[in-house]
Design a protein around this motif. Structure first.
Motif, PDB file in Angstrom:
ATOM      1  N   THR A   3      59.861 -38.743   9.944  1.00 15.81           N
ATOM      2  CA  THR A   3      59.273 -39.901   9.266  1.00 15.81           C
ATOM      3  C   THR A   3      59.292 -41.088  10.219  1.00 15.81           C
ATOM      4  O   THR A   3      60.236 -41.266  11.002  1.00 15.81           O
ATOM      5  N   VAL A   4      58.242 -41.859  10.136  1.00 17.41           N
ATOM      6  CA  VAL A   4      58.114 -43.054  10.972  1.00 17.41           C
ATOM      7  C   VAL A   4      57.883 -44.240  10.049  1.00 17.41           C
ATOM      8  O   VAL A   4      56.914 -44.259   9.275  1.00 17.41           O
ATOM      9  N   SER A  55      59.748 -53.994  13.813  1.00 18.77           N
ATOM     10  CA  SER A  55      60.791 -52.983  13.644  1.00 18.77           C
ATOM     11  C   SER A  55      60.165 -51.613  13.639  1.00 18.77           C
ATOM     12  O   SER A  55      58.997 -51.449  13.286  1.00 18.77           O
ATOM     13  N   LEU A  56      60.961 -50.627  14.037  1.00 19.03           N
ATOM     14  CA  LEU A  56      60.498 -49.248  14.067  1.00 19.03           C
ATOM     15  C   LEU A  56      61.694 -48.346  13.818  1.00 19.03           C
ATOM     16  O   LEU A  56      62.715 -48.438  14.501  1.00 19.03           O
ATOM     17  N   LYS A  57      61.554 -47.484  12.811  1.00 18.74           N
ATOM     18  CA  LYS A  57      62.629 -46.560  12.444  1.00 18.74           C
ATOM     19  C   LYS A  57      62.058 -45.156  12.428  1.00 18.74           C
ATOM     20  O   LYS A  57      61.122 -44.862  11.676  1.00 18.74           O
ATOM     21  N   VAL A  58      62.599 -44.292  13.263  1.00 15.73           N
ATOM     22  CA  VAL A  58      62.133 -42.912  13.357  1.00 15.73           C
ATOM     23  C   VAL A  58      63.280 -41.978  12.993  1.00 15.73           C
ATOM     24  O   VAL A  58      64.394 -42.113  13.510  1.00 15.73           O
ATOM     25  N   ILE A  59      63.009 -41.075  12.065  1.00 17.55           N
ATOM     26  CA  ILE A  59      63.999 -40.075  11.661  1.00 17.55           C
ATOM     27  C   ILE A  59      63.381 -38.691  11.849  1.00 17.55           C
ATOM     28  O   ILE A  59      62.295 -38.428  11.318  1.00 17.55           O
ATOM     29  N   PRO A  60      64.072 -37.806  12.613  1.00 25.95           N
ATOM     30  CA  PRO A  60      65.333 -37.989  13.330  1.00 25.95           C
ATOM     31  C   PRO A  60      65.168 -38.890  14.557  1.00 25.95           C
ATOM     32  O   PRO A  60      64.078 -38.961  15.141  1.00 25.95           O
ATOM     33  N   GLU A  61      66.257 -39.516  14.968  1.00 24.57           N
ATOM     34  CA  GLU A  61      66.198 -40.534  16.017  1.00 24.57           C
ATOM     35  C   GLU A  61      65.704 -39.981  17.347  1.00 24.57           C
ATOM     36  O   GLU A  61      65.068 -40.704  18.131  1.00 24.57           O
ATOM     37  N   GLU A  62      66.012 -38.695  17.618  1.00 24.07           N
ATOM     38  CA  GLU A  62      65.599 -38.146  18.914  1.00 24.07           C
ATOM     39  C   GLU A  62      64.091 -38.085  19.073  1.00 24.07           C
ATOM     40  O   GLU A  62      63.571 -37.949  20.181  1.00 24.07           O
ATOM     41  N   ARG A  63      63.351 -38.238  17.964  1.00 25.66           N
ATOM     42  CA  ARG A  63      61.882 -38.204  18.041  1.00 25.66           C
ATOM     43  C   ARG A  63      61.309 -39.524  18.556  1.00 25.66           C
ATOM     44  O   ARG A  63      60.107 -39.611  18.826  1.00 25.66           O
ATOM     45  N   ILE A  64      62.156 -40.525  18.716  1.00 25.85           N
ATOM     46  CA  ILE A  64      61.669 -41.817  19.226  1.00 25.85           C
ATOM     47  C   ILE A  64      61.050 -41.642  20.612  1.00 25.85           C
ATOM     48  O   ILE A  64      60.122 -42.365  20.999  1.00 25.85           O
ATOM     49  N   ASP A 120      48.835 -57.437   9.362  1.00 27.61           N
ATOM     50  CA  ASP A 120      50.278 -57.185   9.292  1.00 27.61           C
ATOM     51  C   ASP A 120      50.515 -56.015   8.344  1.00 27.61           C
ATOM     52  O   ASP A 120      49.853 -55.900   7.299  1.00 27.61           O
ATOM     53  N   VAL A 121      51.453 -55.171   8.699  1.00 23.86           N
ATOM     54  CA  VAL A 121      51.633 -53.956   7.908  1.00 23.86           C
ATOM     55  C   VAL A 121      53.086 -53.489   7.931  1.00 23.86           C
ATOM     56  O   VAL A 121      53.793 -53.645   8.923  1.00 23.86           O
ATOM     57  N   HIS A 122      53.523 -52.957   6.805  1.00 23.71           N
ATOM     58  CA  HIS A 122      54.784 -52.221   6.699  1.00 23.71           C
ATOM     59  C   HIS A 122      54.408 -50.831   6.195  1.00 23.71           C
ATOM     60  O   HIS A 122      53.789 -50.707   5.137  1.00 23.71           O
ATOM     61  N   PHE A 123      54.761 -49.815   6.950  1.00 27.96           N
ATOM     62  CA  PHE A 123      54.321 -48.467   6.589  1.00 27.96           C
ATOM     63  C   PHE A 123      55.446 -47.461   6.767  1.00 27.96           C
ATOM     64  O   PHE A 123      56.395 -47.675   7.533  1.00 27.96           O
ATOM     65  N   LYS A 124      55.299 -46.370   6.051  1.00 21.45           N
ATOM     66  CA  LYS A 124      56.175 -45.200   6.238  1.00 21.45           C
ATOM     67  C   LYS A 124      55.306 -43.965   6.083  1.00 21.45           C
ATOM     68  O   LYS A 124      54.719 -43.728   5.024  1.00 21.45           O
ATOM     69  N   LEU A 125      55.187 -43.180   7.154  1.00 20.18           N
ATOM     70  CA  LEU A 125      54.367 -41.987   7.148  1.00 20.18           C
ATOM     71  C   LEU A 125      55.149 -40.806   7.717  1.00 20.18           C
ATOM     72  O   LEU A 125      56.162 -40.994   8.393  1.00 20.18           O
ATOM     73  N   HIS A 126      54.661 -39.625   7.449  1.00 24.51           N
ATOM     74  CA  HIS A 126      55.312 -38.402   7.897  1.00 24.51           C
ATOM     75  C   HIS A 126      54.556 -37.822   9.090  1.00 24.51           C
ATOM     76  O   HIS A 126      53.329 -37.904   9.162  1.00 24.51           O
ATOM     77  N   ALA A 127      55.310 -37.226   9.985  1.00 23.42           N
ATOM     78  CA  ALA A 127      54.774 -36.612  11.193  1.00 23.42           C
ATOM     79  C   ALA A 127      55.331 -35.198  11.312  1.00 23.42           C
ATOM     80  O   ALA A 127      56.274 -34.828  10.598  1.00 23.42           O
ATOM     81  N   PRO A 128      54.765 -34.386  12.203  1.00 20.85           N
ATOM     82  CA  PRO A 128      55.276 -33.018  12.350  1.00 20.85           C
ATOM     83  C   PRO A 128      56.756 -32.971  12.726  1.00 20.85           C
ATOM     84  O   PRO A 128      57.321 -33.953  13.218  1.00 20.85           O
ATOM     85  N   TYR A 129      57.346 -31.819  12.467  1.00 20.06           N
ATOM     86  CA  TYR A 129      58.734 -31.518  12.773  1.00 20.06           C
ATOM     87  C   TYR A 129      59.686 -32.377  11.951  1.00 20.06           C
ATOM     88  O   TYR A 129      60.641 -32.947  12.461  1.00 20.06           O
ATOM     89  N   GLN A 130      59.398 -32.446  10.652  1.00 17.96           N
ATOM     90  CA  GLN A 130      60.249 -33.124   9.674  1.00 17.96           C
ATOM     91  C   GLN A 130      60.640 -34.531  10.141  1.00 17.96           C
ATOM     92  O   GLN A 130      61.797 -34.924  10.121  1.00 17.96           O
ATOM     93  N   LEU A 171      46.634 -45.906  11.624  1.00 28.63           N
ATOM     94  CA  LEU A 171      48.033 -46.259  11.875  1.00 28.63           C
ATOM     95  C   LEU A 171      48.744 -45.287  12.802  1.00 28.63           C
ATOM     96  O   LEU A 171      49.513 -45.692  13.682  1.00 28.63           O
ATOM     97  N   MET A 172      48.530 -44.000  12.561  1.00 24.61           N
ATOM     98  CA  MET A 172      49.330 -42.996  13.271  1.00 24.61           C
ATOM     99  C   MET A 172      48.546 -41.710  13.453  1.00 24.61           C
ATOM    100  O   MET A 172      47.967 -41.202  12.495  1.00 24.61           O
ATOM    101  N   GLN A 173      48.541 -41.207  14.683  1.00 26.29           N
ATOM    102  CA  GLN A 173      47.924 -39.920  14.968  1.00 26.29           C
ATOM    103  C   GLN A 173      48.945 -39.039  15.679  1.00 26.29           C
ATOM    104  O   GLN A 173      49.789 -39.532  16.436  1.00 26.29           O
ATOM    105  N   CYS A 174      48.877 -37.753  15.402  1.00 25.78           N
ATOM    106  CA  CYS A 174      49.848 -36.820  15.949  1.00 25.78           C
ATOM    107  C   CYS A 174      49.136 -35.761  16.766  1.00 25.78           C
ATOM    108  O   CYS A 174      48.131 -35.200  16.332  1.00 25.78           O
ATOM    109  N   ASP A 175      49.672 -35.487  17.943  1.00 27.26           N
ATOM    110  CA  ASP A 175      49.100 -34.486  18.841  1.00 27.26           C
ATOM    111  C   ASP A 175      50.255 -33.681  19.415  1.00 27.26           C
ATOM    112  O   ASP A 175      50.977 -34.166  20.299  1.00 27.26           O
ATOM    113  N   GLY A 176      50.452 -32.477  18.902  1.00 25.18           N
ATOM    114  CA  GLY A 176      51.635 -31.724  19.295  1.00 25.18           C
ATOM    115  C   GLY A 176      52.877 -32.477  18.874  1.00 25.18           C
ATOM    116  O   GLY A 176      53.050 -32.807  17.701  1.00 25.18           O
TER     117      GLY A 176
END
Length: 750
Positions: free
Chosen positions: A721-722, A733-742, A709-719, A690-695
């Protein structure tokens, strides 16, 4: 999206969530303990089943180690109602996953009853709440197979630290069990322990008073009592061939409501509970429900697909995460070989007719290659507080690991072996009793484990990642990380100077020989798994904002001495080599792909991806070793490499129903049931699909089938959530917190 479509879409996914998060329902009773249902909280796990009209429960608590370092069950509860509503045809046992408890319903004629089984997340207490529409008698039995000493022979010693090499007679010593004011008390206090045996074996007797000892005087046990319940005698019986003695409590008069309470402990004292001095059960239950509700809101993966195995993957992902949540507040890590939910061993292997205390590969013995897979998935699920028991495990044993290094070799740094005891020394059987005269005291005399030091690096990296993911203060763990790195620098300098005049090779690099690429490529020269680990941990340390310039300079100096990864060819294609050279192959791991996972040097969107894919597709050892069973992590490799079909195939095999009644009781694989490194590697693979993080980059759907089809909520670096929804191959739909990480999101599916 129009408001009406959002509304119906929300209903659609809420229905998926309910199906995959709540409805573990059985409408028939169980045959035996292997058909038990898991419930837990805090640091307690309970196996619950109904057999022949009676409710049974195995009790487990983190840290219940005996003299021999067996992780003991703390007994079995039997609950019998008279007249018995569970002797009728109507029956239902349900795990309400969202709220974290089990509800058992029975009806016979006009008599109905409900029994709610739950574990207080904030207090080490198990509740059995009985309600019926007619007055009934409740009889509760505390059953123990440790009412007398038991000599453990043969394979039964695999449950403790002696394994196949006991030194004389080994006994599981009896517990103290007695009535006191309508309370059944049960406990055991350790005296002479395997710790003393290991210290002497490994030549550390002169330092015994300096060594951390978690076993001496450790006391584990509890108390059983309840509203309207009074002592009703002691009887004996047998379950699956194991004799037991039971202490009974019973209602004096029939009632519609009764409550059985079991308090457990595992530390260095025994205190009889003072009845009434506790949070009211209704308030405690409300707080426990809220904890579980918050737990599920923190992270989830809900799949809806015509592929029924994909839906099983989703449900079992939640179930396994529930089992991990049972040790959210423990002082000791969740064991890879069963966690808190093992059951009678003969139901896993018919030849092992031992007590319920048995699990293969020991209780206080930890195998880091396996343990790591239990804890890596907690980063993306945001369960940072649950990682603390594993980090504290290494922090506690750091001093012992440093001391054994100093005594054996005269240099600094912590040497953490594989098959390590919960006091930081090698397991005595794996260390070896029949050692050649003059053999290196610091070494395990073991073909699988010799020279395997590098698994500690994964736990160092996990600690560093909690700082990056959750902004956690890791100051308390920095000595552990630095000492672990110091060991490699000083030990391989020490070994090189024993062989010749120069400590480094012609390029100024450490000569990592002898080494080990996992347990597989032995007597290795420059093992790839070690190099990848050292490089990645050092680079991550240098990025720490809290580090001083002097620290960064020292780490960079060490980093400059780490040799490069080696390569080889298959079918005239470049591939990652497991090492520069090696003498033999001893196991079936694929450490040549560790630079893909866990170390993330190669992967989607990174240089050299084609070489890593070649390794996965053409390396003959990798192909020969490929499997979904147990700790195998081919599903993770495939996901990290963007091989969607392969990742989906292997993850479905990993997380499909276990074949046992409780769908997430996988195994035994290479270990035991339930196999927690099987479940953990399955979780990791699904997350990486679903999600990979690189830096700062967050790559979405790098290996995700468009028809899932999927509904997910996962955590990524720098506090961060996606939360996202994919339907019919499109991102709804896509919700990223904090928004600037979009701005850091990269979508592999639009």
């Amino acid at each position: 999206m129009k408001l009406v479509s959002v509304f119906f879409f929300s209903i659609w996914f809420n229905n998926i969530a309910n199906a995959q998060q709540r409805n573990i329902i059985w409408n028939t009773q169980s045959k035996n303990s292997s058909e038990s249902m898991a419930v837990g909280g805090g640091d307690i796990g309970v196996n619950v089943w109904v057999e022949k009209g009676e409710i049974y429960a195995y009790l487990s608590k983190s840290g219940a180690f005996d003299e021999n370092n067996t992780l003991l069950k703390l007994g079995r509860i039997k609950l019998k109602l008279t007249p018995n509503p569970f002797q009728g045809k109507d029956f239902k046992q349900e795990l309400l996953l969202k709220d974290g408890y089990i509800q058992i319903y029975g009806k016979k004629g006009k008599l109905t009853a409900n029994v709610k089984v739950w574990v207080d997340v904030f207090s080490p207490t198990i509740h059995f709440d009985v309600e019926s529409n007619q007055k009934i008698h409740t009889e509760a039995s505390y059953q123990s197979w440790r009412f007398q000493d038991r000599i453990t022979k043969g394979k039964e010693n695999n449950q403790n630290s002696y394994k196949w090499a006991p030194q004389g007679e080994v006994k599981t010593l009896k517990d103290s069990i007695y009535f006191q004011n309508n309370i059944v008390n049960f406990y055991h206090t350790n005296k002479k322990t395997v710790f003393d045996v290991v210290v002497k074996q490994q030549g550390l007797e002169n330092y015994i008073n300096e060594l951390y000892n978690p076993l001496f005087n450790r006391t584990a046990g509890g108390s059983m009592w309840g509203k309207n319940l009074h002592q009703a005698g002691i009887t004996e019986g047998e379950y699956l061939g194991t004799p037991y003695r039971e202490w009974k409590l019973k209602t004096i008069k029939s009632v519609k409501v009764s409550n059985l309470i079991v308090d457990l402990f595992a530390d260095f004292s025994f205190n009889v509970p003072i009845v009434g001095e506790r949070v009211a059960p209704d308030i405690a239950f409300k707080a426990t429900k809220k904890w579980w509700n918050d737990y599920w809101n923190k992270s989830f993966i809900y799949i809806n697909s015509v592929d029924t195995l994909a839906n099983q993957v989703s449900q079992n992902y939640q179930l396994f995460r529930y089992m991990l949540g049972a040790n959210s507040k423990g002082n000791w890590p969740t064991k890879f070989n069963g966690g808190l939910f093992t059951f009678d061993p003969q139901l896993t292997d018919t030849s092992l007719k031992y007590t319920p205390d048995f699990r293969n590969w020991g209780g206080g013995t930890h195998t880091a290659q396996n343990q790591r897979l239990v804890y890596w998935p907690m980063l993306k699920s945001g369960d940072f507080e649950m990682m603390k028991p594993q980090f504290e495990f290494y922090k506690r044993i750091l001093q012992n690991a440093e001391l054994r290094t100093k005594v054996a070799w005269g240099h600094n740094g912590a040497s953490f072996t594989e098959q390590i005891e919960n006091f930081g020394l090698p397991n005595p059987a794996e260390y070896g009793w029949k050692r050649p005269e003059g053999y290196d005291k610091g070494m395990e005399y073991n073909a699988w484990l010799e020279y395997e030091w590098d698994t500690i690096l994964e736990f160092c990296m996990m600690i560093l990642e909690t700082e990056r993911y959750n902004n956690q203060d890791i100051t308390a763990y920095m000595p552990l990380i630095e000492s672990s790195l110091t060991f490699f620098k000083e030990h391989y300098t020490y070994l090189a100077k024993q062989r010749g005049a120069k400590a480094l090779d012609a390029n100024g690099h450490l000569v990592l020989y002898p080494g080990s690429a996992a347990e597989t490529y032995k007597m290795a020269y420059n093992a790839t798994s070690t190099i990848a680990g050292l490089k990645t941990v050092l680079q991550r340390l240098i990025e720490l904002k809290s580090a001083s310039e002097e620290q960064k300079k020292n780490w960079q100096t060490i980093l400059n001495t780490i040799p490069p990864i080696s390569f080889r060819e298959f079918n005239e294609k470049p591939t990652i080599s497991p090492a520069k050279l090696w003498e033999r192959v001893n196991n079936t791991e694929s450490p040549q792909l560790y630079p893909v996972y866990p170390w993330g040097i190669y992967g989607v969107g990174k240089p050299g991806l084609d070489t890593a894919i070649n390794t996965y597709q053409f390396d003959t050892d990798v192909l020969k070793f490929r499997s979904h069973v147990g700790w195998k992590q081919d599903n993770i490799f495939a996901a990290r490499l963007g091989l969607t079909d392969e990742a989906a195939r292997l993850t479905k095999l990993k997380l499909q129903n276990s074949g046992r009644r409780f769908p997430a009781f996988w195994g035994p694989g290479f270990d035991w049931v339930p196999d927690h490194n099987w479940g953990g590697s399955g979780m990791i693979g699904l997350q990486e699909m679903l999600m990979q993080c690189d830096g700062k980059k967050i790559i979405l759907f790098p290996a995700w089938p468009k028809n899932w089809d999927v509904h997910f909520k996962l955590h990524a670096p720098y506090q961060t959530t996606v939360e996202g929804v994919l339907k019919n191959g499109k991102i709804e739909s896509l919700k990223v917190i904090p928004e600037e990480r979009i701005k850091d999101i990269i979508k592999m599916i639009e």
